[in-house]
Design a protein around this motif. Sequence first.
Motif, PDB file in Angstrom:
ATOM      1  N   LEU A   1       0.829  -1.216   0.000  1.00 50.50           N
ATOM      2  CA  LEU A   1       0.000   0.000   0.000  1.00 50.50           C
ATOM      3  C   LEU A   1       0.859   1.260   0.000  1.00 50.50           C
ATOM      4  CD1 LEU A   1      -2.871  -0.970   2.458  1.00 50.50           C
ATOM      5  CD2 LEU A   1      -3.125  -0.281   0.059  1.00 50.50           C
ATOM      6  N   LEU A   2       1.839   1.283   0.874  1.00 48.82           N
ATOM      7  CA  LEU A   2       2.701   2.474   0.952  1.00 48.82           C
ATOM      8  C   LEU A   2       3.435   2.688  -0.371  1.00 48.82           C
ATOM      9  CD1 LEU A   2       4.190   2.055   4.543  1.00 48.82           C
ATOM     10  CD2 LEU A   2       2.570   3.803   3.804  1.00 48.82           C
ATOM     11  N   ASP A   3       3.921   1.587  -0.944  1.00 47.77           N
ATOM     12  CA  ASP A   3       4.656   1.654  -2.208  1.00 47.77           C
ATOM     13  C   ASP A   3       3.763   2.179  -3.344  1.00 47.77           C
ATOM     14  OD1 ASP A   3       7.144   0.742  -3.788  1.00 47.77           O
ATOM     15  OD2 ASP A   3       5.493  -0.241  -4.853  1.00 47.77           O
ATOM     16  N   GLN A   4       2.498   1.731  -3.330  1.00 45.29           N
ATOM     17  CA  GLN A   4       1.543   2.178  -4.368  1.00 45.29           C
ATOM     18  C   GLN A   4       1.147   3.632  -4.205  1.00 45.29           C
ATOM     19  OE1 GLN A   4      -1.994  -0.320  -4.194  1.00 45.29           O
ATOM     20  NE2 GLN A   4      -0.715  -2.120  -4.529  1.00 45.29           N
ATOM     21  N   GLU A   5       0.894   4.023  -2.948  1.00 43.64           N
ATOM     22  CA  GLU A   5       0.263   5.318  -2.696  1.00 43.64           C
ATOM     23  C   GLU A   5       1.228   6.488  -2.691  1.00 43.64           C
ATOM     24  OE1 GLU A   5      -2.995   5.811  -2.581  1.00 43.64           O
ATOM     25  OE2 GLU A   5      -3.258   3.672  -2.954  1.00 43.64           O
ATOM     26  N   ILE A   6       2.473   6.240  -2.366  1.00 49.07           N
ATOM     27  CA  ILE A   6       3.408   7.365  -2.235  1.00 49.07           C
ATOM     28  C   ILE A   6       4.546   7.174  -3.234  1.00 49.07           C
ATOM     29  CG2 ILE A   6       4.818   8.738  -0.641  1.00 49.07           C
ATOM     30  CD1 ILE A   6       2.955   7.812   1.597  1.00 49.07           C
ATOM     31  N   SER A   7       4.537   8.027  -4.241  1.00 52.62           N
ATOM     32  CA  SER A   7       5.403   7.831  -5.413  1.00 52.62           C
ATOM     33  C   SER A   7       6.885   7.828  -5.053  1.00 52.62           C
ATOM     34  CB  SER A   7       5.122   8.925  -6.448  1.00 52.62           C
ATOM     35  OG  SER A   7       5.397  10.195  -5.894  1.00 52.62           O
ATOM     36  N   TYR A   8       7.252   8.597  -4.035  1.00 57.19           N
ATOM     37  CA  TYR A   8       8.680   8.701  -3.691  1.00 57.19           C
ATOM     38  C   TYR A   8       9.103   7.694  -2.621  1.00 57.19           C
ATOM     39  CZ  TYR A   8       6.443  11.909  -0.386  1.00 57.19           C
ATOM     40  OH  TYR A   8       5.608  12.466   0.549  1.00 57.19           O
ATOM     41  N   PHE A   9       8.225   6.744  -2.276  1.00 54.90           N
ATOM     42  CA  PHE A   9       8.632   5.597  -1.454  1.00 54.90           C
ATOM     43  C   PHE A   9       9.061   4.509  -2.447  1.00 54.90           C
ATOM     44  CE2 PHE A   9       5.906   6.154   2.701  1.00 54.90           C
ATOM     45  CZ  PHE A   9       6.397   7.424   2.854  1.00 54.90           C
ATOM     46  N   ASN A  10      10.344   4.278  -2.559  1.00 56.73           N
ATOM     47  CA  ASN A  10      10.834   3.386  -3.618  1.00 56.73           C
ATOM     48  C   ASN A  10      11.372   2.048  -3.104  1.00 56.73           C
ATOM     49  OD1 ASN A  10      11.864   6.479  -4.806  1.00 56.73           O
ATOM     50  ND2 ASN A  10      10.312   5.271  -5.856  1.00 56.73           N
ATOM     51  N   TRP A  11      11.517   1.914  -1.819  1.00 53.06           N
ATOM     52  CA  TRP A  11      11.798   0.614  -1.171  1.00 53.06           C
ATOM     53  C   TRP A  11      11.185   0.724   0.210  1.00 53.06           C
ATOM     54  CZ3 TRP A  11      13.605  -1.816   3.103  1.00 53.06           C
ATOM     55  CH2 TRP A  11      13.960  -3.169   2.989  1.00 53.06           C
ATOM     56  N   THR A  12      10.260  -0.167   0.511  1.00 53.70           N
ATOM     57  CA  THR A  12       9.537  -0.102   1.781  1.00 53.70           C
ATOM     58  C   THR A  12       9.589  -1.471   2.432  1.00 53.70           C
ATOM     59  OG1 THR A  12       8.039   1.602   0.917  1.00 53.70           O
ATOM     60  CG2 THR A  12       7.299   0.363   2.840  1.00 53.70           C
ATOM     61  N   GLY A  13      10.146  -1.534   3.621  1.00 53.53           N
ATOM     62  CA  GLY A  13      10.250  -2.842   4.252  1.00 53.53           C
ATOM     63  C   GLY A  13      10.389  -2.771   5.761  1.00 53.53           C
ATOM     64  N   PHE A  14      10.373  -3.960   6.357  1.00 53.99           N
ATOM     65  CA  PHE A  14      10.489  -4.086   7.811  1.00 53.99           C
ATOM     66  C   PHE A  14      11.746  -4.862   8.185  1.00 53.99           C
ATOM     67  CE2 PHE A  14       5.961  -3.460   7.115  1.00 53.99           C
ATOM     68  CZ  PHE A  14       5.637  -2.550   8.103  1.00 53.99           C
ATOM     69  N   TYR A  15      12.336  -4.452   9.284  1.00 52.31           N
ATOM     70  CA  TYR A  15      13.381  -5.245   9.937  1.00 52.31           C
ATOM     71  C   TYR A  15      12.920  -5.522  11.359  1.00 52.31           C
ATOM     72  CZ  TYR A  15      16.877  -4.380   6.273  1.00 52.31           C
ATOM     73  OH  TYR A  15      17.568  -4.352   5.076  1.00 52.31           O
ATOM     74  N   PHE A  16      13.278  -6.713  11.877  1.00 52.42           N
ATOM     75  CA  PHE A  16      12.941  -7.050  13.265  1.00 52.42           C
ATOM     76  C   PHE A  16      14.164  -7.553  14.001  1.00 52.42           C
ATOM     77  CE2 PHE A  16       8.834  -7.100  11.204  1.00 52.42           C
ATOM     78  CZ  PHE A  16       8.067  -6.412  12.124  1.00 52.42           C
ATOM     79  N   LYS A  17      14.150  -7.324  15.302  1.00 56.23           N
ATOM     80  CA  LYS A  17      15.213  -7.854  16.148  1.00 56.23           C
ATOM     81  C   LYS A  17      15.218  -9.374  15.994  1.00 56.23           C
ATOM     82  CE  LYS A  17      17.044  -7.277  20.814  1.00 56.23           C
ATOM     83  NZ  LYS A  17      17.285  -8.596  21.387  1.00 56.23           N
ATOM     84  N   ASN A  18      16.402  -9.922  15.803  1.00 58.09           N
ATOM     85  CA  ASN A  18      16.557 -11.357  15.556  1.00 58.09           C
ATOM     86  C   ASN A  18      16.715 -12.116  16.869  1.00 58.09           C
ATOM     87  OD1 ASN A  18      16.872 -13.755  14.212  1.00 58.09           O
ATOM     88  ND2 ASN A  18      18.921 -13.279  13.393  1.00 58.09           N
ATOM     89  N   GLY A  19      15.591 -12.462  17.466  1.00 52.60           N
ATOM     90  CA  GLY A  19      15.628 -13.194  18.738  1.00 52.60           C
ATOM     91  C   GLY A  19      16.372 -12.413  19.802  1.00 52.60           C
ATOM     92  N   ASP A  20      17.329 -13.060  20.460  1.00 51.96           N
ATOM     93  CA  ASP A  20      18.102 -12.400  21.509  1.00 51.96           C
ATOM     94  C   ASP A  20      19.371 -11.765  20.967  1.00 51.96           C
ATOM     95  OD1 ASP A  20      16.290 -13.074  23.457  1.00 51.96           O
ATOM     96  OD2 ASP A  20      17.278 -14.985  23.934  1.00 51.96           O
ATOM     97  N   LYS A  21      19.583 -11.887  19.651  1.00 53.47           N
ATOM     98  CA  LYS A  21      20.821 -11.370  19.066  1.00 53.47           C
ATOM     99  C   LYS A  21      20.769  -9.862  18.885  1.00 53.47           C
ATOM    100  CE  LYS A  21      21.583 -15.615  16.471  1.00 53.47           C
ATOM    101  NZ  LYS A  21      21.267 -16.195  15.158  1.00 53.47           N
ATOM    102  N   GLU A  22      21.939  -9.247  18.912  1.00 57.52           N
ATOM    103  CA  GLU A  22      22.054  -7.803  18.712  1.00 57.52           C
ATOM    104  C   GLU A  22      22.119  -7.511  17.219  1.00 57.52           C
ATOM    105  OE1 GLU A  22      23.083  -5.237  21.660  1.00 57.52           O
ATOM    106  OE2 GLU A  22      21.470  -6.634  22.165  1.00 57.52           O
ATOM    107  N   GLU A  23      21.082  -7.955  16.503  1.00 58.30           N
ATOM    108  CA  GLU A  23      21.038  -7.747  15.055  1.00 58.30           C
ATOM    109  C   GLU A  23      19.598  -7.701  14.577  1.00 58.30           C
ATOM    110  OE1 GLU A  23      23.251 -11.225  13.763  1.00 58.30           O
ATOM    111  OE2 GLU A  23      21.399 -12.382  13.495  1.00 58.30           O
ATOM    112  N   LEU A  24      19.446  -7.086  13.393  1.00 60.71           N
ATOM    113  CA  LEU A  24      18.136  -7.006  12.746  1.00 60.71           C
ATOM    114  C   LEU A  24      18.086  -8.011  11.621  1.00 60.71           C
ATOM    115  CD1 LEU A  24      18.112  -3.132  12.418  1.00 60.71           C
ATOM    116  CD2 LEU A  24      16.584  -4.430  13.915  1.00 60.71           C
TER     117      LEU A  24
END
Length: 137
Positions: free
Chosen positions: A17-40
């Motif tokens: 939806l964000l990618d469709q609706e907003i022309s200048y959003f050209n990569w839209t994604g999520f990152y999540f904390k990887n369990g107990d690790k200090e990384e996404l």
Amino acid sequence: ESPTHNTEAKLQKICQLLDQEISYFNWTGFYFKNGDKEELILGPYVGAETDHTIIPFGKGICGQVAVSNETFVVPDVHDQDNYLSCSIDTKAEIVVPIIKNGENIGQIDIDSHSLDPFTAEDREMLEWLCDEIAKII
Ligand code: SME
């Protein structure tokens, strides 16, 4: 905690939806904390494939938001020393943390091919969205 399958589908739809609706959003994604690790770890996204599927805390714009717990708006990525390039087309980026029960569990990351494109309204909308997402995951 990584999202369940159902949540993944919802997050994927939000990206679309964000990618469709907003022309200048050209990569839209999520990152999540990887369990107990200090990384996404990369979650659902729309846009070009990225090499950055795992991002250590502190590295790049995303890694910095993982530790600052605050929205990071980058009008021009070329001004940033601590930046992980996904595409040579990317000129600007915004990363908003997802805070659930006071804990930074992930983030939404948006890249733009335009210079300094993000408005105050974009930021407010994305922060609202991340609050809503925190309630459903
Ligand atoms: N540019 C980000 C890396 C993720 S890609 O934009 C999808 C960063 O500096 O953290």
